[in-house]
Each structure stands twice: as structure tokens, then as C-alpha cells.
Design a protein around this motif. Structure first.
Motif: not given
Length: 227
Positions: A184-204
Motif C-alpha cells: 500500500w505504501a509503495r502504491a501511495a508513493g512511500l518507501s519503507l525505510r525500516e520495520l521494527a518489532g514492538l515487544e510488550f512484556n506484561p510481567l515486567t
């Protein structure tokens, strides 16, 4: 306008779902507690990849303004918009698509956190985000991947076993694979620079970035100069 009208890329049931919780948005121990934990990591991700001092920033789907405040403290001139009426008390701000018509390319940075999976046409929304940012500007998106692991962790565990967020907050069919967002981004004229996971630890009660985007993830997109 903060209530979706005809043709608006918004689901009334989704808007109502969050509007009913708006009075408790700033309760760091309430239903939005995970967002309070995620927010510093999201804000740092943006700040490390975009020059915020004096930048014109638009936060689409701002909720009660957690990210807006964090980016403003970093020196940005922030506008926040949300379609849930209870989430906007100080100003009656326009929906993203209306702003895109009036201020196309008017922002240096556009953020859209935890919203794409709640609109009926996320591809169209990505196109709107692209129109809002200037050529060379940055778009930041956070959402949830769609696979068995994300279903078990983000829906079954978070909503039904641990009660971290209200039940029914997410629907599996609405979740978005990174490959879809990239297309979708490429079709809209956007380039993906970076993808990162976002990890949530409910115990801590902690959150950190990772290289694993299999559940929650953040994307840094850039509008190409020719778009």
C-alpha cells in the motif's frame, strides 16, 4: 469534524468503542495502561528518525494525546486528530481525509499509531497519510501483524486471558501484515525505510524494540521526492 459522516474512512462501531473509554484514557493503570507503557518507545522511535525541533507534525488517531505530548516536548509543532468525539475535548479537529484536501504535503512528519487496523479501508488511509506529508517527509505507523502468533498473543492473551485491554478491541481479520503495508505504501508513493518489532512484556510492564515484527510492529516510511 470528529464524528464520521458518509464516505468517511471510519467504522462507527470502532469509533464508538474507543469513545466510550475516553474518560479513562489518562488513567495509567486503566484500560489504556499498555499504551502508556508503549508510548515512550514509540516516541523515541520517531525522534531518532526524524528531526522534530520546529517540525510540523500531524498525529492521526491521536486518542487522548499521549504521543502528541511526547513529540511536543521534543520541540515539534503537533496537531492531533481523532474521530472519537470524547477523545477530543479542547478543539474540534478535522478528520485526516479533510485535512489532506486542505493541507496536502503540509506536514514534515505524520504519525498513525494503532489506528490502521480499526478503519474499514486501511489502504485508502495509507494513501491519505502519504498526501499529508511533504516530499522527503516521514510517516510512522504502528499496527499489529496478522498470523497465528499475533492472534494468540495480541487477542487471546491480551484481551481474554490477561485482560490487558478491553475484550473486542481487535478483530483478527483487520490485522495487517507488513507485506500489505509495504504494498500500500509503495502504491501511495512511500518507501519503507525500516520495520521494527514492538515487544510488550506484561510481567515486567516493559516494552522494547526488536527485530521481530511478528506481533506488534513500527514502520518508518518516507515520501519519495517525486510522489
Amino acid at each position: 469534524m470528529n464524528v464520521p459522516g458518509p464516505g468517511t474512512n471510519a467504522d462507527r462501531s470502532e469509533v464508538g468503542k474507543f469513545d466510550s473509554l475516553s474518560s479513562r484514557f489518562w488513567d495509567a493503570q486503566g484500560e489504556f495502561r499498555p499504551l502508556h507503557i508503549l508510548n515512550p518507545v514509540r516516541a523515541q522511535f520517531v525522534a531518532e528518525r526524524a528531526a522534530l525541533a520546529g517540525a510540523r507534525v500531524l498525529d492521526v488517531g491521536c486518542g487522548g494525546g499521549l504521543l502528541c505530548e511526547a513529540l511536543a516536548r521534543a520541540g515539534a509543532k503537533v496537531t492531533g486528530i481523532d474521530l472519537a468525539p470524547g477523545m477530543i475535548e479542547v478543539a474540534r479537529l478535522h478528520a485526516a481525509e479533510q485535512i489532506a484536501e486542505a493541507a496536502a504535503g503540509g506536514f514534515d512528519v505524520v504519525t498513525c499509531m494503532e489506528m490502521l487496523e480499526h478503519v474499514p479501508d486501511p489502504e485508502r488511509m495509507v494513501g491519505t497519510l502519504a498526501r499529508l506529508v511533504r516530499p522527503g517527509g516521514a510517516v510512522f505507523v504502528s499496527t499489529i501483524n496478522r498470523n497465528l502468533k499475533s492472534f494468540l498473543l495480541a487477542i487471546v492473551a491480551a484481551e481474554y486471558l490477561l485482560n490487558l485491554i478491553p475484550r473486542g478491541t481487535h478483530e483478527y481479520e483487520r490485522l495487517i501484515r507488513p507485506s500489505q503495508l509495504d504494498r500500500w505504501a509503495r502504491a501511495a508513493g512511500l518507501s519503507l525505510r525500516e520495520l521494527a518489532g514492538l515487544e510488550f512484556n506484561p510481567l515486567t510492564s516493559s516494552c522494547h524494540l526488536s527485530r521481530d515484527p511478528s506481533v506488534n510492529y513500527l514502520a518508518h516510511l518516507e515520501r519519495t521526492a517525486s510522489a
